[in-house]
Design a protein around this motif. Structure first.
Motif, short mmCIF file in Angstrom:
data_model
loop_
_atom_site.label_atom_id
_atom_site.label_comp_id
_atom_site.label_asym_id
_atom_site.label_seq_id
_atom_site.Cartn_x
_atom_site.Cartn_y
_atom_site.Cartn_z
N SER A 184 0.95 -1.33 -0.11
CA SER A 184 0.01 0.04 0.04
C SER A 184 0.90 1.25 -0.16
N PRO A 185 0.42 2.59 -0.60
CA PRO A 185 1.11 3.53 -0.64
C PRO A 185 2.03 3.93 0.56
N SER A 186 1.74 3.71 1.76
CA SER A 186 2.19 4.22 2.92
C SER A 186 3.46 3.33 3.11
N PHE A 187 3.55 2.02 2.59
CA PHE A 187 4.66 1.15 2.87
C PHE A 187 5.53 0.65 1.45
N SER A 188 5.15 1.57 0.52
CA SER A 188 5.92 1.50 -0.78
C SER A 188 7.33 1.59 -0.78
N ARG A 189 8.01 2.52 0.15
CA ARG A 189 9.21 2.77 0.20
C ARG A 189 10.00 1.60 0.67
N ILE A 190 9.23 0.33 0.95
CA ILE A 190 10.28 -0.69 1.50
C ILE A 190 10.94 -1.38 0.58
N VAL A 191 10.20 -1.27 -0.86
CA VAL A 191 11.10 -1.62 -1.94
C VAL A 191 12.26 -1.33 -2.12
N GLN A 192 12.62 -0.15 -1.89
CA GLN A 192 14.01 0.58 -2.00
C GLN A 192 14.89 -0.02 -1.55
N LEU A 193 14.54 -0.97 -0.48
CA LEU A 193 15.66 -1.78 0.44
C LEU A 193 16.62 -2.58 -0.54
N LEU A 194 15.85 -3.29 -1.62
CA LEU A 194 16.47 -4.19 -2.43
C LEU A 194 17.29 -3.49 -3.67
N CYS A 195 17.26 -2.21 -3.66
CA CYS A 195 18.22 -1.61 -4.77
C CYS A 195 18.92 -0.55 -4.23
N CYS A 196 19.10 -0.36 -3.03
CA CYS A 196 19.99 0.46 -2.30
C CYS A 196 21.51 -0.08 -2.47
N ASP A 197 22.45 1.00 -2.01
CA ASP A 197 23.92 0.53 -2.12
C ASP A 197 24.37 -0.58 -1.35
N VAL A 198 23.82 -0.19 0.04
CA VAL A 198 24.32 -1.22 1.07
C VAL A 198 23.80 -2.75 0.88
N PHE A 199 22.62 -2.72 0.18
CA PHE A 199 22.01 -4.11 0.01
C PHE A 199 22.80 -4.83 -1.15
N ILE A 200 23.26 -4.02 -2.24
CA ILE A 200 24.32 -4.49 -3.27
C ILE A 200 25.45 -4.93 -3.11
N GLY A 240 30.08 -3.19 -11.64
CA GLY A 240 31.11 -3.70 -10.79
C GLY A 240 31.51 -2.54 -9.72
N SER A 241 32.27 -2.57 -9.00
CA SER A 241 32.89 -1.85 -7.79
C SER A 241 34.31 -1.80 -7.65
N GLU A 242 34.89 -0.90 -6.94
CA GLU A 242 36.38 -1.03 -6.87
C GLU A 242 36.53 -2.11 -6.10
N HIS A 243 35.74 -2.87 -5.17
CA HIS A 243 36.06 -3.93 -4.50
C HIS A 243 35.95 -5.22 -5.37
N GLY A 244 35.43 -5.12 -6.53
CA GLY A 244 35.21 -6.62 -7.48
C GLY A 244 34.16 -6.38 -8.34
N LYS A 245 33.91 -7.80 -8.68
CA LYS A 245 32.91 -7.85 -9.89
C LYS A 245 31.63 -7.34 -9.61
N SER A 246 30.74 -7.34 -10.80
CA SER A 246 29.15 -7.07 -10.55
C SER A 246 28.53 -8.18 -9.89
N LEU A 247 27.52 -7.90 -9.64
CA LEU A 247 26.44 -9.23 -8.86
C LEU A 247 26.41 -10.07 -10.10
N PHE A 248 25.99 -9.65 -11.20
CA PHE A 248 25.81 -10.32 -12.63
C PHE A 248 26.93 -11.34 -12.80
#
Length: 1746
Positions: free
Chosen positions: A865-881, A941-949
Motif C-alpha cells: 500500500s502507498p504508505s509502505f511502498s518505500r520498503i521496496v527501495q531496500l532491495l536496490c540501495c547501495d548497502v544491499f548490493i 562492478g565496484s572498486e572492490h570487485g566484480k558485479s553481482l551479475f
C-alpha cells in the motif's frame, strides 16, 4: 417416644391448619417474628435429631409442617388452587435457562452464535434451525445455562420451537403482573425467608443465634462437621476419620464420599467437649509438613437444623419462582434491595461475598437460585451485574485463596453477564468494568513486581497463577463484540480502561530480561512459563482492543497517542553509550551502539507490538491523515526493541546463547509459534516494516547490520580464523538475510498491502499443505485462532486444496491444488526450521517428478500500500548490493569457512525478489517512472570487485552449489528479461530466443549425462552378475556330493501331479463319503518353524509341530442374548454333551496360522513367563496363570497350541465299497450299531438305557435277523493311527485348555468332558466361519484366508484324534448318548428331543466318536476307509433327516396353499409335512409343497455348508468347483452341496429311500413330550435358519445418540451427578458406566456395569460405545480392556475422541462394518492385547470398574 410423638403430630395435622397458621401470621402485628417463631419451634423437631428420620419421613414432615403453611401464606388460599389460577392462560417462558450439569452435551452454532459461549441444550438444539448449520458440540464443565430465547446471543434463530417469541409475548401479558395483594405477600414472605436463608448459609462457627431463633433450653448437643478441600486425598481423609472418630473403614468411606459430593458432613454428634476432642484429633491427624489441616467446625444441633432447612428453602424458592414471572420479580426485588444499614450489602451480595467459605451443596443451591431468578430477567440481570462488578475484586481474591474448582465458584457467573453485548457496554459506561478487571489483575500480581515496576515471576505459585489467568477470560468476554455506536460516555470510559490496560502492559514491557551467559553454563534455569502464559492469555485481548479502536476514528487516534506515550515512558534496557557515526558505501548512520550479545534484552514487548498493530490499522482506515505531526515519531527508536528481539532469536538459532539453557530456547520457540506469533513475532516484523518505510533504506540496512553485529564483518574490518566465530557469523548472516526476505516479502497483512483476512488464511493453508498433505484437525491446530476460536479455514480450503477421503482406517487429507503452488515461498516466515526443509524437499521432489527444473522461485507478492511502498527501495540501495556482492564474492572465491549453501540460497532468493519486483514495476509503469533499478546496479562492478551479475555467472559452475544451479540459471534469465523490458526490445521474441536456447542446450546435456550414467550402471550390473555366477559354480564344485544326493525337481513333484484322466475322475468324484467317496490328494507338507527357522515335514511320528491358537468363550451365534446357562457337573443330557439349538455360549478356537516346533514353543513360553513377570502391568496384556502369550511373529494373543496332524493316507477300494453297499443298508447299519452298543460294558453299566429285554427293543423296528456283537468289524477295520510322544503331549495340552476355558473350570485332563469340548470347539468354530462367509457373501472354500484354512484343518484333525487320547469307554458312552437322540432304541430318560439339540454339533460328535466302537480288547482298531465312508454317510443322512424335521416342527407359520403344477420335490415335501402334522396331532392344512420345500432348504443350508467345511477338513476330498468360486448366495450352491455331501438334490428323497428305517423313528421323534410342549407354545423354540447376529444399528447422526444419552436415567440412582452413558453394541443396552451406583458383585469382586453386562451378554467379551466420550471400549475380562476409535467421522474424515473438536459426526458404514467383523471373527482379545502391547502402561486402569 419423641419420634413417635412427632409423627403422630404430623399425621394429626390437616391442610386447613396450614391455612389457619398463615392467616395468623398475616394478621399478626409483626409478621416476621411470627414466622421465625414457627421456624424456631418446628425446624429443630424435624432436622438433626438424635435419632435421624429416614429421608422420606423427613421430607414428609418438612412439606406438611413447614413448606405447606408457607405456601398457604404466599397464596392466601390453598396452594393447589393458587397455582391453578396462575397457570390459567400462561404460556411457556421465552428463555430456556436450563442449568447444565457436568458432562452434559451442549451445542454452539458457528454460523449464528454471537460468540462461542452462546450454547444450547440438547432439546433446544434438536428443535432449532441451528441443527442444519455448522455447529460444534462439547461436554459442559457444569454451571452454565442454555441461551435459547436470548435474542442477544444469536444472529439468527434465537428461539427453538418450544421457546418461540409468540409464547414469550403471551407470557409477558399474562404472567408478569400479579395481583397487588399476592405480590405484597410474596415480597413480605421472601424478605423474611431470604434473610433467614442468607444468615444461615453465611454462618460462621463463632456466630450466635439471633434472639428470635434462640431455643428456650440449649441442649448440650453439638456436631463435629468436616468440610471438603481439594488438597487432601481420599485415602488421607479416610485414614484421618478412622483415627479420629473411631469409625470403621466402610463408615469412613461413606463419610468421605459424601463430603466430596456435598462439601461437608457431620462426622460426630455429641457433647461440646467430645466434639472438640474429635476436632482436635482430625486437625492433628490431617496436618502434614506440606498440608494444612482439614477444616472442621463445631456447630450446635439447632444451628445445623436451621442450616439444613435453609438449604431446603433454596430449592423451594426455585420451585416457587418457576410458577410465575411475578414471583421471580418479587424474589429479585428482595434479593437485590439495598440494606437499611448502608454499610452492609444486599442479601445476594452477602451470599456472593461468602461464596468461597460456603460448602459445595450450599454453593450449588445459591448459584441455581441466581440462574433461575436474576439471570432470567433482563432488568434484574443488569442490577445483578452491577452488584457483581461492584464486588468483583473481592470475589476474585476469595476465589484465588479458595481451593475449589472454578465451576463451583460464584466467579464462574461472569460468563453469563459479561458476554451479553448490551450489558457489557452498560457495565463499561456505568462501572468501567475494564478498569475493574485490569485493576484486579494488577493488584493480585503486585507481589511479582520488581524495583523497576516490571513483572518478575521467580518462585511464583503456579496454582494461584492459573487462577489469576481466569480473570483474563472476563476481559475477553467484555470485549467480545465491539460496539456499532459509540456514545461519549462509552468513549471516555473505554479510553480510561485502555489506559489502565496500558499500565498493565508497561509492567510486562521488557520484563524478565536475559543476558548472554559467557564462560560457564547458567546454574539455575530462569522462570519463563509465567510470562508466556500471560502473553497467550493476552493474545486475543490485544487483538480485540485493536478491533475496538479501529471501529471509531477518535478512539483510534487517542489510543495510538496513549500507546506511544506509554512506550516512551518505558525505560527498559536503555542505551549506555552515546550515538556515533557508522560508515558504509559512502553512507553515514548516526546511531547508539547496543550489542544484544553483551547487554540485557527482553522478548516481552507488548506495547511496542500494540503500537505497530494500531499504526497499520490507522493506515488501513485512513485515520493516519488526522495524526498531528507524524514526523515527530522517531521510528528508529520505536523499532529498536523489536529489532533487538529478532536479533536475539537469530543469535539463539546461531547457538550463541547455548550456555543460557533451555529456557531461552523455549521462549524463542513460543515467540515464533502459532500460539503467540500474532502478537509477538509478526508484530515485530510489522514494526521493522514501518521503520523501513520511514527510514533511508541504506541507513535501515546499516542499523540491521549493526544490531546483528555484522557491520564490521561486511565492512571488511573484521577478520577471524576462529572456526566457532566464523560459524556464528555465517549463521547470523543467514538469519539476517532471512529477516530481509521477510521485511520485503511478507505483505499479506491487511493495511500493509491490499489483502483481506481470507487471503492471509489462504496463504497460510497453501504453505502448510506444501509441507505434506494434512488432516483438517492438523491444519486447524497450525492456524491462528481468533477470539471466537475460528481460523477461517472452511471459507478458503475449497479454493486451495482438494480433499482425499479416508479408507477403513486413517483420516481424510487435504492436498494443495496444483495451480496454487505458484504462491509457494520457500522462506515463508511462519515456517519452523524443520518445516522449511520439509517443504523445500517436498516441492523440489514434486518439480522433478513433473520434469521441471528444481528452482524454487520467489512468488510474485501483492503490491505494498502507498504508505509502505518505500520498503521496496531496500532491495536496490547501495548497502544491499554491497551485502550481496560480499556474500557471492566469498562463494566465488570458494572459501568454504566463509559461506554456507543456506546463505547463498537466501541471497539468491533476495536477488529473485528484487528482479520479480523490478519486472512487476516495469510491466505496470513506463520505464521512466520506475525508480527501482536493481538490475542496473547489479550489472555494475565496484572498486572492490566484480558485479553481482558476473559473480552469479561465476558461482553457477561451482560443484558445491549444484543444488542451486537451476535457481541461478533462472536468475540469469530474469536479468535478461528485465534488460529486454528496459530496452523495449520485443521482449517476447528476444526472451524466447535467449531462454529457449540455453534450455535446449541444457536439456541435451542432461540427456547425454543420463545416457552415460545408464551405460555405466549396465556395465556395473553385468560385472556383478559375472562375479555371482563364478561364485555359484565354485560352490557347486566344492559341494558336489550334496548336489548329487538331492532329488530332481521333476521327480519330487511327480506324486502331486496327475494325468488328465485322473483329473477327470477326481472331478467326477467330488463326494466326501459313501461308496463313491472321492480320493484324498497326497500332499507333502513341509513347514518352517517361526522361532528356529528350520524346515520339517508334518508326519504323525515326527517331532510335533504346533499352530498358535486362542480359545475363548463366545456368544456371537447365540439366539438367546444375555442368558448363559450354568454347566451341570455331570454333563449328562445337557451341554457340553448336547449343544442347545440356541447356541447360548460356544467355545471358539482361532489361530493366526504361525507354526513352531512344540519344543521351540515350550522354550519360548517359559522365557515369556520369566520375562513378563518383571514387566510393569504385564498382567493387563497376558494372563500368565491361564497360559497366555503373544505370538512371536504377529503378536496375536494366544493361550494354547494345536498340534499339526497330517491327513491319513487313503487307499479306497471302490469294488469292495460297492459290494458292502449292497448289503449294508441303513436298516442293517442301525442293527449292527445297536448290537455293538448293547455289547459294550461301558454303555450298558447304567440301568437307564432303554434296551432291556435283549432284542425285543429292536425286533419290532428292524425285523428278525439280528447281527451279533462283532458284526461291525466285518465291514472293514484297520490299525489305529500312532502318534509321536510330542504330538500326544500337545493333544493333551490343547484339549485341556479348551476344556478349562470352555467350561470355566479347573484344568483336568482326565475329565470325561474333555473330548466333548474338543468336538464342541471344532463344531462351533466351523459354524462361526460359515456365519462370516454367509454375512460377507463369499465362496464357501475359495475365500478363506490361509490362516483360517490351516487353523480349521488343525482343529478338525485335533478333534478327530481326541478318541486316541481319551478312555475308549468314555468315548463309547458319549457316542451311545448322542446316538440316542437319533435312535429312540438307544435313548435314556434324560435324552433330549430333536428340538433341543444343535444337529451340527451332534454330527461332529458322532462322526468323530464312532471309530471308538471298533476298539477290541487289547487291539487298537479303527474302521477302514470303506467302513468310515458308510458310517459318515449314514450318520450324516440320519442327522440331516432329523434336522429337516426340526426345521418343519419349528416353523410357526403355515405354508401357503399351492397354485399350479407341483414338482416331485414339492410332492414329497407336502407328503412329509402331512405325515409330521399327523404324528404331532395337528390339523392338515391345504399346504403348498413348494413353499415347504423352499423353507426346509433355506433352514438346512447353513447346516449343509458347515458340514461341507467339516468333512473337507476331515477327509481332504476336494469339493466341487462351484463351492470354490461362487458366493454362498449364488444359484446352484444347494446342488453343489448336496453332490459333495452324497445327498440327493431333492433332499426329501431321503425319506423315501430310507422309508423302512425312518418311518417308525419319525413317529417316535414327533411323539416326544417336549415337542408337544413346544408346539403348544409352552417352551420357546428356535426358528431355522437361525437369526444372523450382527452389531446393533447405529443412527447416522451422532447427535441422535447424544440425545439418547441426555435422556438416560441411571436405574439405580436418582442423583443428578455426571454419568457415563455407555451403549452395548452387541445388544443395544444402555448402561451407567464408571459409576459407584451401578457396581455389582461378580465372582466375589466389585465390578462396573459394563463388566457385569459383558459377562452375561458376551461371555466376558464386550464392545461398548461411551457416548459422551465418543470412543469404543473393548473388554475381554475383568482386568483387560482398551479403547478403540468410534465409527463416527466428521466431514473431514476424522474421529473425535472426547468430542475435543466438536464437529458434527456421522456414521462411517465401512468402519462400523470393520467393527462388526472384529466381533464376528473373535478378534477383540487380539485387538486389546495388541493395543496394550503398543502403549506403555504406566498406571494400570481398573477396567473392571467400567
Amino acid at each position: 417416644m419423641l419420634l413417635k410423638q412427632h409423627l403422630n403430630m404430623a399425621d394429626g395435622e390437616k391442610p386447613s391448619e396450614g391455612l389457619q397458621l398463615s392467616q395468623e401470621w398475616l394478621e399478626a402485628a409483626d409478621c416476621r417474628a411470627e414466622l421465625l417463631q414457627h421456624l424456631k419451634d418446628q425446624v429443630p423437631q424435624i432436622f438433626c435429631l438424635k435419632k435421624e428420620l429416614s429421608p422420606p419421613e423427613e421430607e414428609d414432615l418438612t412439606q406438611r409442617r413447614l413448606l405447606h403453611p408457607l405456601e398457604c401464606f404466599l397464596f392466601g388460599e390453598d396452594p393447589q388452587e393458587g397455582r391453578q389460577k396462575l397457570q390459567q392462560g400462561s404460556a411457556s417462558s421465552q428463555l430456556c435457562g436450563r442449568v447444565f450439569k457436568e458432562g452434559e452435551t451442549v451445542y454452539s452454532c458457528r454460523d449464528c452464535a454471537i460468540d462461542p459461549t452462546c450454547v444450547l441444550c440438547m432439546d433446544c438444539f434438536q428443535d432449532s434451525v441451528h441443527k442444519n448449520h455448522r455447529y460444534k458440540m462439547h461436554a459442559s464443565s457444569g454451571g452454565g445455562f442454555c441461551d435459547c430465547g436470548d435474542v442477544e446471543a444469536w444472529k439468527v434463530g434465537p428461539c427453538c420451537s418450544k421457546h418461540d417469541l409468540g409464547a414469550a409475548a403471551a407470557m409477558v401479558t399474562d404472567e408478569a403482573v400479579l395481583e397487588p395483594e399476592l405480590y405484597e405477600r410474596a415480597e413480605k414472605l421472601f424478605r423474611v425467608l431470604m434473610r433467614y436463608v442468607t444468615d444461615f448459609l453465611v454462618w460462621e462457627e463463632n456466630f450466635e443465634l439471633s434472639a428470635e431463633l434462640q431455643p428456650r433450653i440449649k441442649d448440650n448437643a453439638y456436631y463435629c462437621v468436616l468440610y471438603n478441600d481439594e488438597h487432601h486425598s481420599y485415602d488421607h481423609v479416610i485414614y484421618t476419620l478412622q483415627r479420629s472418630v473411631n469409625c470403621d473403614q466402610a463408615e469412613a468411606q461413606t463419610h468421605t464420599t459424601l463430603i466430596d459430593k456435598e462439601g461437608r458432613r457431620a462426622v460426630k454428634r455429641g457433647t461440646l467437649r467430645s466434639c472438640q476432642q474429635a476436632k482436635d484429633l482430625i486437625r492433628s491427624n490431617s496436618e502434614h509438613i506440606s498440608l494444612q489441616p482439614l477444616r472442621v467446625e463445631i456447630l450446635h444441633a439447632t444451628v445445623m437444623a436451621h442450616q439444613t432447612f435453609a438449604l431446603r428453602l433454596g430449592s423451594w424458592f426455585q420451585k416457587i419462582i418457576g410458577y410465575s414471572v411475578g414471583f421471580r420479580q418479587a424474589f429479585c426485588q428482595v434479593a437485590l434491595e439495598p440494606n437499611a444499614d448502608r454499610d452492609r450489602p444486599c442479601l445476594i451480595s452477602r451470599l456472593m461475598l461468602h461464596d468461597a467459605r460456603m460448602y459445595k451443596g450450599a454453593r450449588k443451591i445459591v448459584h441455581e437460585l441466581i440462574f433461575g431468578s436474576m439471570l432470567m430477567d433482563s432488568d434484574f440481570k443488569r442490577l445483578f451485574a452491577i452488584e457483581f462488578t461492584k464486588h468483583y475484586k473481592q470475589l476474585q481474591k476469595d476465589f484465588i485463596s479458595d481451593d475449589h474448582e472454578r465451576s463451583i465458584s460464584i466467579t464462574a457467573l461472569s460468563v453469563q453477564i459479561f458476554t451479553v453485548p448490551t450489558l457489557a457496554r452498560q457495565l463499561i459506561e456505568e462501572c468501567n468494568v475494564i478498569k475493574v478487571i485490569v485493576d484486579t489483575v494488577l493488584e493480585l500480581l503486585r507481589e511479582h513486581l520488581d524495583e523497576s515496576n516490571r513483572f518478575f515471576f521467580l518462585g511464583y505459585n503456579s496454582d494461584k497463577f492459573s487462577r489469576i489467568q481466569v480473570i483474563f477470560h472476563d476481559l475477553r468476554y467484555i470485549l467480545i463484540s465491539k460496539p456499532c455506536v459509540w456514545t461519549e460516555e462509552l468513549r471516555g470510559q473505554f479510553l480510561e480502561g485502555f489506559k489502565i490496560f496500558l499500565g498493565f502492559l508497561k509492567c510486562m514491557q521488557g520484563m524478565e530480561e536475559v543476558k548472554r551467559q559467557l564462560g560457564q553454563h547458567i546454574a539455575v534455569e530462569p522462570e519463563w512459563e509465567a510470562g508466556f502464559t500471560l502473553q497467550i492469555q493476552l493474545r486475543h485481548i490485544l487483538a480485540m482492543f485493536q478491533d475496538w479502536c479501529s471501529s471509531d476514528d477518535d478512539i483510534m487516534l487517542q489510543a495510538f497517542k496513549e500507546c506511544h506515550s506509554a512506550l516512551i515512558e518505558c525505560n527498559n534496557q536503555p542505551f549506555h553509550k552515546e550515538a556515533t557515526d557508522f560508515y558504509m558505501c559512502k553512507h553515514i548512520l548516526l546511531a547508539r551502539p547496543y550489542k544484544v550479545s553483551q547487554e540485557p534484552v527482553s522478548i516481552h514487548l507488548p506495547i511496542s507490538r500494540l503500537l505497530a498493530g494500531l499504526y497499520v490499522l490507522m493506515w488501513k482506515t485512513g485515520v493516519i491523515e488526522r495524526l498531528d505531526n507524524p514526523e515527530c515519531y522517531d521510528f528508529i527508536q520505536l523499532a529498536e526493541h523489536p529489532l533487538r528481539c529478532v536479533v536475539l532469536a537469530a543469535q539463539v538459532t546461531a547457538e550463541m546463547w547455548r550456555r543460557n539453557g533451555l529456557s531461552l530456547v523455549s521462549q524463542v520457540y513460543y515467540y515464533q509459534d502459532v500460539k503467540c506469533r500474532d502478537e509477538m513475532y509478526d508484530k515485530d516484523i510489522i514494526m521493522l516494516q514501518i521503520a523501513a518505510s520511514k527510514m533511508d533504506p541504506n541507513h535501515f540496512l546499516m542499523l540491521i547490520l549493526l544490531r546483528f553485529e555484522l557491520f564490521d564483518y561486511f565492512n571488511g574490518n573484521s577478520v577471524s580464523k576462529d572456526q566457532d566465530e566464523l560459524m556464528q557469523w555465517n549463521r547470523l548472516t543467514e538469519e539476517m538475510l532471512f529477516l530481509l526476505i521477510a521485511i520485503f516479502g511478507e505483505r499479506y497483512i491487511p493495511g500493509i498491502s491490499h489483502v483481506t483476512k481470507e487471503d492471509v488464511t489462504m496463504r497460510e493453508v497453501i504453505h502448510l499443505l506444501c509441507i505434506e498433505p494434512m488432516a483438517h484437525s492438523t491444519l486447524v491446530k497450525s492456524l491462528p485462532e481468533n477470539e471466537n476460536h475460528e481460523t477461517g479455514l472452511e471459507a478458503v480450503i475449497a479454493k486451495v486444496a482438494t480433499f482425499r477421503k479416508p479408507g477403513v482406517s486413517g483420516h481424510g487429507l487435504y492436498e494443495v491444488k496444483k495451480e496454487r503452488l505458484m504462491d509457494f515461498n520457500p522462506f515463508f516466515y511462519h515456517y519452523s526450521r524443520s518445516q522449511r526443509s520439509k517443504a523445500e524437499e517436498s516441492q523440489k521432489k514434486r518439480r522433478s517428478q513433473e520434469s521441471n527444473d528444481k528452482a524454487l522461485r520467489p512468488p510474485v507478492p501483492p503490491t505494498f500500500s502507498p504508505s509502505f511502498s518505500r520498503i521496496v527501495q531496500l532491495l536496490c540501495c547501495d548497502v544491499f548490493i554491497h551485502i550481496l556482492r560480499r556474500i557471492l564474492q566469498r562463494a566465488a572465491e570458494d572459501r568454504s569457512t566463509h559461506w554456507t549453501e543456506a546463505m547463498i540460497q537466501r541471497a539468491l532468493h533476495l536477488i529473485g525478489q528484487a528482479l520479480v519486483e523490478e519486472k512487476t514495476q516495469l510491466e505496470s509503469c513506463s520505464v521512466e517512472d520506475v525508480t527501482f533499478d536493481f538490475s542496473l546496479k547489479a550489472r555494475v562492478g565496484s572498486e572492490h570487485g566484480k558485479s553481482l551479475f558476473l559473480l552469479l555467472s561465476k558461482i553457477k559452475a561451482l560443484p558445491s552449489l549444484e543444488a542451486q544451479k537451476d535457481l541461478i540459471k533462472w536468475l540469469l534469465q530474469m536479468f535478461e528479461i528485465v534488460k529486454c523490458i528496459r530496452e523495449k526490445s520485443s521482449p517476447t521474441v528476444s526472451v524466447s530466443m535467449d531462454t529457449t536456447k540455453p534450455e535446449e542446450s541444457s536439456q541435451d546435456k542432461e540427456k547425454a549425462e543420463r545416457k552415460r550414467k545408464a551405460e555405466a550402471a549396465k556395465l556395473h550390473r553385468q560385472k556383478i552378475m559375472a562375479q555371482m555366477s563364478a561364485m555359484q559354480k565354485n560352490f557347486i564344485e566344492s559341494n558336489k556330493m550334496l548336489y548329487d544326493n538331492m532329488p530332481e525337481m521333476g521327480t519330487q513333484e511327480e506324486p502331486v501331479t496327475s494325468s488328465e484322466s485322473s483329473a477327470m475322475e477326481q472331478r467326477e468324484l467330488c463326494i466326501t463319503f459313501g461308496p463313491l467317496r472321492g480320493p484324498t490328494p497326497a500332499e507333502r507338507e513341509v513347514l518352517t518353524c517361526i522361532l528356529c527357522q528350520e524346515e520339517q515335514e508334518v508326519l504323525p511320528l515326527a517331532p510335533a509341530m504346533v499352530l498358535t491358537a486362542c480359545v475363548q468363550r463366545s456368544t456371537v451365534l447365540t439366539q438367546c442374548r444375555g442368558r448363559i446357562p450354568a454347566n451341570r457337573a455331570d454333563g449328562t443330557g445337557t451341554y457340553p454333551l448336547f449343544m442347545p439349538p440356541d447356541l447360548a455360549v460356544g467355545t471358539h478356537t482361532g489361530s493366526c496360522g504361525h507354526v513352531m516346533h512344540a519344543t521351540c514353543w515350550q522354550k519360548y513360553f517359559e522365557a515369556v513367563q520369566n520375562t513378563t513377570r518383571n514387566r510393569l502391568h504385564a498382567e493387563l496384556i497376558v494372563d500368565l496363570e491361564n497360559g497366555e502369550y503373544l505370538c512371536p511373529l504377529c503378536k496375536s494373543l494366544c493361550n494354547t497350541v494345536i498340534p499339526l496332524i497330517p491327513l491319513e493316507p487313503l487307499t479306497f477300494n471302490y469294488e469292495n465299497a460297492e459290494i458292502i453297499g449292497q448289503h449294508l443298508t441303513l436298516t442293517r447299519w442301525i442293527q449292527v450299531l445297536a448290537a455293538r452298543i448293547r455289547g459294550l460294558k461301558s454303555v450298558m453299566q447304567d440301568n437307564d438305557v432303554q434296551m432291556d429285554g435283549g432284542s425285543s427293543g429292536t425286533t419290532g423296528l428292524f425285523g428278525d435277523s439280528q447281527p451279533d456283537f462283532r458284526s461291525i468289524l466285518a465291514y472293514g477295520v484297520q490299525e489305529s493311527r500312532k502318534f509321536s510322544d510330542g504330538i500326544a503331549e500337545m493333544l493333551v495340552v490343547c484339549a485341556t485348555t479348551v476344556h478349562r476355558v470352555g467350561l470355566k473350570t479347573a484344568p483336568n485332563e482326565l475329565c470325561p468332558r474333555v473330548p466333548l469340548m474338543a468336538w464342541n470347539t471344532c463344531a462351533f468354530t466351523i459354524q462361526a466361519i460359515e456365519n462370516i462367509l454367509q454375512e460377507e457373501d463369499k465362496p464357501l472354500f475359495g475365500s478363506l484366508q490361509n490362516r483360517q484354512i490351516a487353523g480349521l484343518k488343525a482343529i478338525v484333525q485335533f478333534a478327530a484324534s481326541q478318541r486316541l487320547k481319551s478312555s475308549q469307554g468314555v468315548i463309547q458312552r458319549h457316542f451311545a448318548d448322542m446316538m440316542g437322540v437319533l435312535l429312540p432304541v438307544l435313548s435314556r430318560k434324560n435324552t433330549p428331543s430333536i428340538l433341543d439339540v444343535d444337529f451340527f454339533h451332534l454330527l461332529v460328535g458322532l462322526v468323530l466318536s464312532i471309530p471308538s466302537l471298533y476298539q477290541e480288547e487289547g487291539i487298537d482298531l479303527q474302521p477302514s476307509a470303506v467302513s468310515s465312508a458308510f458310517n459318515n454317510m449314514y450318520i450324516f443322512h440320519l442327522v440331516t433327516m432329523a434336522h429337516i424335521l426340526q426345521v418343519l416342527l419349528t416353523s410357526t407359520d403355515s405354508p401357503a396353499a399351492g397354485d399350479g403344477e407341483e414338482t416331485e420335490e414339492a410332492r414329497l415335501a407336502a407328503e412329509l409335512y402331512t405325515t409330521v402334522l399327523l404324528h404331532t396331532g395337528r390339523l392338515v392344512p391345504d399346504s403348498s409343497g413348494g413353499s415347504v420345500a423352499q423353507r426346509v432348504k433355506a433352514g438346512i443350508e447353513p447346516f449343509l455348508r458347515s458340514a461341507a467345511l467339516f468333512f473337507n477338513c476331515l477327509t481332504g476330498v476336494h469339493p466341487p468347483e462351484e463351492l470354490f468360486s461362487a458366493p454362498v448366495s449364488s444359484p446352484g450352491q444347494m446342488e453343489a452341496l448336496c453332490s459333495y455331501l452324497a445327498l440327493p438334490f431333492n433332499v426329501f428323497q431321503l425319506f423315501q429311500d430310507y422309508r423302512d428305517a425312518v418311518s417308525p423313528m419319525l413317529q417316535r421323534w414327533c411323539g416326544s413330550p417336549s415337542i408337544t410342549k413346544a408346539l403348544q407354545g409352552k417352551t420357546q423354540t428356535i426358528r431355522y435358519p437361525r437369526r444372523r447376529n450382527r452389531l446393533i444399528d447405529l443412527p447416522e447422526d451422532y447427535s441422535a445418540l447424544l440425545n439418547k444419552a441426555s435422556h438416560f436415567q441411571c436405574p439405580k440412582s436418582t442423583v443428578d451427578e455426571r454419568k457415563h452413558p455407555t451403549l452395548c453394541l452387541v445388544c443395544g443396552a444402555m448402561l451407567c458406566s464408571q459409576s459407584s451406583c451401578c457396581l455389582s458383585q461378580l465372582d466375589g469382586e466389585d465390578v462396573g456395569a459394563c463388566t457385569a453386562h459383558a459377562a452375561t451378554c458376551g461371555a466376558g467379551v464386550g464392545m461398548f460405545l461411551r457416548i459422551r466420550e465418543c470412543e469404543i471400549v473393548l473388554m475381554a475380562s475383568k482386568t483387560r480392556g482398551s479403547t478403540y476409535p468410534a465409527p463416527y467421522l466428521d466431514d473431514y474424515g476424522e474421529t473425535d475422541p472426547h468430542l475435543g473438536r466438536g464437529n458434527p459426526l456421522h456414521l462411517c458404514p465401512e468402519r462400523y462394518r470393520k467393527l462388526n467383523q472384529l466381533w464376528q471373527q473373535h478378534c477383540i482379545l487380539e485387538e486389546i492385547a495388541r493395543s496394550l502391547e503398543v502403549v506403555n502402561v504406566m498406571f494400570a486402569f481398573e477396567w473392571q470398574l467400567v
